[in-house]
Design a protein around this motif. Structure first.
Motif, mmCIF file in Angstrom:
data_model
loop_
_atom_site.group_PDB
_atom_site.id
_atom_site.type_symbol
_atom_site.label_atom_id
_atom_site.label_comp_id
_atom_site.label_asym_id
_atom_site.label_seq_id
_atom_site.Cartn_x
_atom_site.Cartn_y
_atom_site.Cartn_z
ATOM 1 N N LEU B 283 0.773 -1.375 0.038
ATOM 2 C CA LEU B 283 0.009 0.192 -0.076
ATOM 3 C C LEU B 283 0.904 1.065 0.138
ATOM 4 C CD1 LEU B 283 -3.064 -0.954 2.495
ATOM 5 C CD2 LEU B 283 -2.900 -0.869 0.022
ATOM 6 N N VAL B 284 2.036 1.433 0.757
ATOM 7 C CA VAL B 284 2.846 2.312 0.750
ATOM 8 C C VAL B 284 3.334 2.501 -0.428
ATOM 9 C CG1 VAL B 284 5.173 3.178 1.771
ATOM 10 C CG2 VAL B 284 3.311 2.336 3.302
ATOM 11 N N GLU B 285 3.867 1.613 -1.304
ATOM 12 C CA GLU B 285 4.448 1.640 -2.517
ATOM 13 C C GLU B 285 3.314 2.196 -3.497
ATOM 14 O OE1 GLU B 285 7.285 -0.688 -4.474
ATOM 15 O OE2 GLU B 285 8.737 -0.793 -2.478
ATOM 16 N N GLU B 286 2.137 1.668 -3.264
ATOM 17 C CA GLU B 286 1.131 2.343 -4.394
ATOM 18 C C GLU B 286 0.990 3.897 -3.971
ATOM 19 O OE1 GLU B 286 -1.863 -0.741 -4.984
ATOM 20 O OE2 GLU B 286 -3.329 0.843 -4.933
ATOM 21 N N HIS B 287 0.960 3.909 -2.891
ATOM 22 C CA HIS B 287 0.605 5.387 -2.584
ATOM 23 C C HIS B 287 1.841 6.316 -2.881
ATOM 24 C CE1 HIS B 287 -0.984 8.775 -0.215
ATOM 25 N NE2 HIS B 287 0.344 9.298 0.232
ATOM 26 N N GLN B 288 3.123 5.839 -2.748
ATOM 27 C CA GLN B 288 4.192 6.695 -3.198
ATOM 28 C C GLN B 288 3.973 6.678 -4.671
ATOM 29 O OE1 GLN B 288 7.366 4.460 -1.907
ATOM 30 N NE2 GLN B 288 7.638 5.809 -0.122
ATOM 31 N N TRP B 289 3.849 5.834 -5.509
ATOM 32 C CA TRP B 289 3.470 5.912 -6.863
ATOM 33 C C TRP B 289 2.656 6.727 -7.373
ATOM 34 C CZ3 TRP B 289 5.929 5.044 -10.991
ATOM 35 C CH2 TRP B 289 5.378 4.903 -12.345
ATOM 36 N N LYS B 290 1.437 6.726 -6.755
ATOM 37 C CA LYS B 290 0.309 7.610 -7.222
ATOM 38 C C LYS B 290 1.117 9.050 -6.842
ATOM 39 C CE LYS B 290 -3.665 4.983 -6.737
ATOM 40 N NZ LYS B 290 -4.449 4.260 -5.783
ATOM 41 N N ARG B 291 1.602 9.366 -5.641
ATOM 42 C CA ARG B 291 2.052 10.731 -5.550
ATOM 43 C C ARG B 291 3.160 10.937 -6.528
ATOM 44 N NH1 ARG B 291 4.415 11.999 0.174
ATOM 45 N NH2 ARG B 291 5.687 13.243 -0.948
ATOM 46 N N SER B 294 1.346 11.886 -9.822
ATOM 47 C CA SER B 294 0.713 13.237 -9.594
ATOM 48 C C SER B 294 1.667 14.536 -9.567
ATOM 49 C CB SER B 294 -0.347 13.405 -8.386
ATOM 50 O OG SER B 294 0.453 13.131 -7.042
#
Lengths: 558, 296
Positions: B283-291, B294
């Motif tokens: 989840l952290v990596e996914e979040h990082q990727w989304k950030r 963006s």
């Protein structure tokens, strides 16, 4: 400098009467692209295998082979493994490991390179061959062409000085074969690696070679530049001449002193020179599918749909096709267009999920096995080996008749008849796996013929066959056809279909998009047609085979 | 989509699963069991999607219930007797609860193994154990190459034989067996025959020369080390909790375990963190990727 120098090499296999190689003298220059050709069993493979000690066959050998000026026997195994790369015919069997990246590294691991060096070499080769997209894949998921490229790449990762390829495209479809040969040429041209290649299909490879050697019965019978070899063979009236690229065959048959064309492009130019000024552009004939409804329909496919698994796309989409009593229908088309699947649908091994497949008006899959394959349908699979189940060819043939209520004498009589027809009488005592590709194909056909088929379904029968055997095979088929047998043949071999088939169907995207009489069919296509037609279509749009073009040339010349 | 934990070094993957599976097997505390099962369930969903949900609901849940109900029929320890079975044996509450706990343990271990299977692919396994026994690792790799080929060839031969009127689905039992044996016998010949070419290819590429090395495509990174450190810290912390008796569980003769007092809860949270580590990373990596997407 010479990479290889072969002096008076002779070799005889144990228990063989005549030598497999007799007095071969050959020098291979560094950076050269040498093409070795000849019929199966002429000693090509034996010669190539002698060029690497680890692969050399056992038997009586005399003469000497030097590698880079040193006797090959003296060159260590490590040096040979690294410097002499060897690729053989079957893409499957050369692959050792289960992952693409591991296969690429295999040779380097054996040679004991460290992690960093292997990493770099593997990366380089993956990029050179465009493998990076399937670098992490399982080997089992690759296509035949990809597998053979992988074999080549894993050899090239060892940075060999010379690359030896023994009929590397024999099991590939024409597009993959061309792709493979172009890559070999690229290696030769861009990396300066010496290439020694043996090949059966010469049309594409001839223009790539620097020098050609033709062998027959263990001897070299012709040697020289590609365009010279044609004349040498013509003078000897050797059968190998008919294996040469069409432009060369046509050139040799037409009187004139212009230089010999090798490619289709050169052939067109040569034809323009020889036939005088360009007068009128011949109109290409559109393929009109004439309705030959005189004969009865034996196999009918009506709007057939098929897919292998629920989530997968359709392999066959709305296929309509009829096969008439006694005809010879050839099905051509690219890879993965559903040709082989269509054949399996006809045999009832697969069932369509929509549409009908009828055999003499009955749904084929509903006919019980015994009735369907006895005096009815005969199916020759792509891999003839799949048919053999016994120790010798004779036992295998007897096994087919084991269900029939025939006396021993009658069985023998029947087997003899079929064996004579397929010319395998001398092979009956051998193990089927010991036969050559062409012989296996014939023995498999013999097995099928014992079932007395009325309709023959053949899947890629000419794969890996040499030009001489193709003619024998065609004669067998024509013989059967005159006995009233209907023949459906799936093939990539456009030249074979053009010469022998009566009707042709072109498959694309899961259905037959064009069906017509062979001649009209090929005249109407501009890419999917014979080399002779491509070469001469602007002059003689009706000419499909080399004979047609030769005839047209000789009659219209000024 | 490939999950982030799978991209970690194989050794990290292996150690993680080995420890988590051992913990799930031996820490029979009900809260720990629930945490382990829930995490394994969630992670298997993440890895295998719908297929995992189907398997978990259709197979694991019924299995869990049956196991839980079977234990009290055979085990009559415990002080709280619920009723007497028709055979006169007592059915105890403790046995029911223990059966349930054991079933939960079993099911979560299966669930963890399904995650293990998805993460530890054959090449990772080979990489880890190939260093110990290099020859065996090559054999293993060759077997993995051979099995699919063998299966495919059986299919080809079966089809070809069906076209000779020798299929496996018609005729009497004797004939079918005969046809089947014939196919198997030819498969042996086929395998031997074709291994000759493979051997040639190996020999020609220098197999058998002394000093063979093993190549791999895995390299340890900083994040692998950080993960291991964090993971070891959590593991030691939890083990210490059990060793010091801060967290405990007893099923027989009467049920007793630490409840939700503040101190044990810290350990529960620690275990939850341990079990959810792969999912958290993901989840952290996914979040990082989304950030990252963006921003750029």
């Amino acid at each position: 400098m010479e990479t290889f120098r072969i002096d008076n090499l002779s070799f005889t296999y144990p228990l063989a009467i005549r030598p497999a190689l007799a007095g071969i003298d050959l020098a291979v220059e560094q950076g050269e692209f040498l093409l070795l050709c000849g019929f199966s069993g002429c000693g090509k493979s034996t010669l190539l295998r002698h060029l690497k000690t680890a692969l050399a066959p056992h038997g009586q050998k005399s003469g000497q082979i030097d590698f880079n000026g040193v006797d090959l026997q003296e060159v260590g195994l490590r040096e040979q493994s690294q410097k002499i790369g060897f690729v053989v015919q079957s893409p499957e069997e050369q692959i050792v490991t289960d992952k693409v990246w591991h296969e690429l590294a295999f040779g380097l691991e054996s040679l004991g390179y460290d992690q960093q060096t292997i990493r770099l070499r593997v990366a380089e080769m993956a990029s050179f061959f465009g493998i990076q997209n399937w670098f992490h894949e399982d080997v089992a998921t690759l296509s035949g062409g990809q597998k053979q490229l992988l074999n080549l790449a894993s050899i090239m990762a060892m940075q060999p000085e010379v690359l030896i390829l023994d009929e590397p495209t024999g099991q590939l479809d024409p597009i993959a074969a061309l792709d493979f040969l172009q890559t070999v040429k690229r290696i030769n041209r861009e990396l300066g690696v010496t290439v020694i290649l043996s090949e059966q299909r010469l049309e594409e490879v001839f223009p790539l070679a620097d020098r050609v050697v033709v062998m027959d019965r263990g001897k070299m019978i012709a040697e020289g530049l590609p365009l010279e070899v044609g004349n040498q063979l013509k003078k000897q009236e050797h059968e190998m001449f008919y294996a040469l690229p069409s432009p060369m065959q046509i050139h040799a048959a037409v009187v004139g002193d212009l230089p010999c064309p090798v490619t289709v492009r050169e052939g067109r130019r040569w034809l323009d020179q020889i036939c005088g000024p360009y007068t009128e552009a011949g109109e290409p004939v559109a393929a009109t599918s004439q309705n030959l409804s005189r004969q009865e329909e034996v196999v009918t496919l009506k709007e057939v749909y098929f897919k292998y698994e629920k989530e997968q796309p359709d392999v066959i989409k709305g296929l309509n096709l009829t096969v008439r009593q006694g005809e010879f229908l050839a099905v051509v088309g690219g890879n993965g267009t559903g040709k082989s699947t269509a054949l399996m649908l006809m045999s009832g091994l697969l069932k369509p999920y929509r549409g009908k497949v009828l055999l003499n008006g009955k749904a084929v899959a509903s006919i019980p096995g015994k009735e369907r394959f006895w005096q009815n349908l005969g199916v020759l699979p792509q891999d003839p080996q799949a048919l053999f189940v016994k120790k010798t060819v004779m036992l295998d043939l007897l096994e087919v008749l084991s269900d029939q209520k025939l006396s021993e004498y009658e069985k023998e009589l029947k087997i003899n008849e079929v064996a004579t027809l397929t010319e395998i009488t001398s092979l009956l005592a051998m193990h089927p796996y010991d036969l050559s590709g062409g012989e296996q194909q014939r023995a498999a056909l013999a097995k099928i013929l014992l079932l007395d088929p009325r309709i023959l379904l053949l899947d890629e029968p000419t794969k890996g066959m040499d030009a001489r055997f193709k003619r024998i095979f065609a004669a067998i088929l024509q013989n059967l056809q005159s006995g009233g047998v209907t023949i459906v043949l799936v093939s990539h071999d456009v030249e074979f279909c053009a010469r022998y088939a009566e009707r042709c169907a072109l498959f694309f995207d899961g259905s037959a998009i064009s069906v017509g009489e062979a001649k009209e069919f090929f005249c109407g296509n501009s890419f999917y047609t014979t080399a002779a037609n491509r070469m001469a279509r602007h002059r003689f749009p009706q000419a499909v085979t080399t004979e047609d073009v030769i005839k047209a040339c000789n009659t219209t010349r000024p | 989509m490939k999950d982030a934990f799978s991209t970690y070094h194989p050794l990290v993957n292996f150690i993680y699963f080995a420890v988590v599976i051992l913990f799930s097997m031996f820490l029979m505390h009900p809260v720990f069991l629930c945490i382990s099962f829930a995490s394994a369930f969630l992670y298997s969903l993440r890895l295998n999607g719908k297929r995992a949900l189907k398997f978990n609901l259709l197979f694991l849940v019924p299995f869990l219930l049956v196991m839980a109900l079977l234990n009290p029929l055979f085990n009559h320890q415990g002080v709280t007797i619920l009723f007497y079975a028709s055979s006169g044996n007592p059915i105890t509450l403790e046995a029911v609860l223990y059966g349930f706990a054991a079933a939960l343990m079993f099911v979560s271990v299966i669930c963890w193994f399904s995650c293990y299977n998805a993460v530890m692919t054959s090449d990772k396994f080979l990489y880890l154990f190939g260093r110990v026994i290099p020859a065996l690792s090559l054999v293993f790799s060759m077997v993995l190459r051979f099995v699919p080929r063998f299966k495919a060839q059986i299919c080809v031969i079966t089809r070809a034989q069906a076209c000779m009127g020798r299929d496996l689905h018609s005729g009497n039992l004797w004939q079918r067996m005969k046809n089947g044996v014939q196919i198997l016998s030819i498969m042996v010949t086929w395998a031997l025959e074709h291994s000759i070419e493979t051997a040639t290819s190996m020999k020609s590429r220098g197999y058998g020369l002394p000093g063979r090395t093993v190549f791999s495509i895995f390299y340890p990174e900083k994040r692998d080390r950080i993960f291991l450190l964090l993971f070891f810290a959590l593991s030691v912390f939890i083990l210490a909790g059990f060793a010091c008796g801060i967290v405990f569980v007893r099923y027989y003769p009467a049920l007793g375990f630490t409840g939700f007092a503040p101190v044990p809860v810290i350990f529960y949270i620690g275990y939850l963190a341990l079990c959810l580590l792969p999912l958290i990373i993901d989840l952290v990596e996914e979040h990082q990727w989304k950030r990252f997407v963006s921003i750029t």
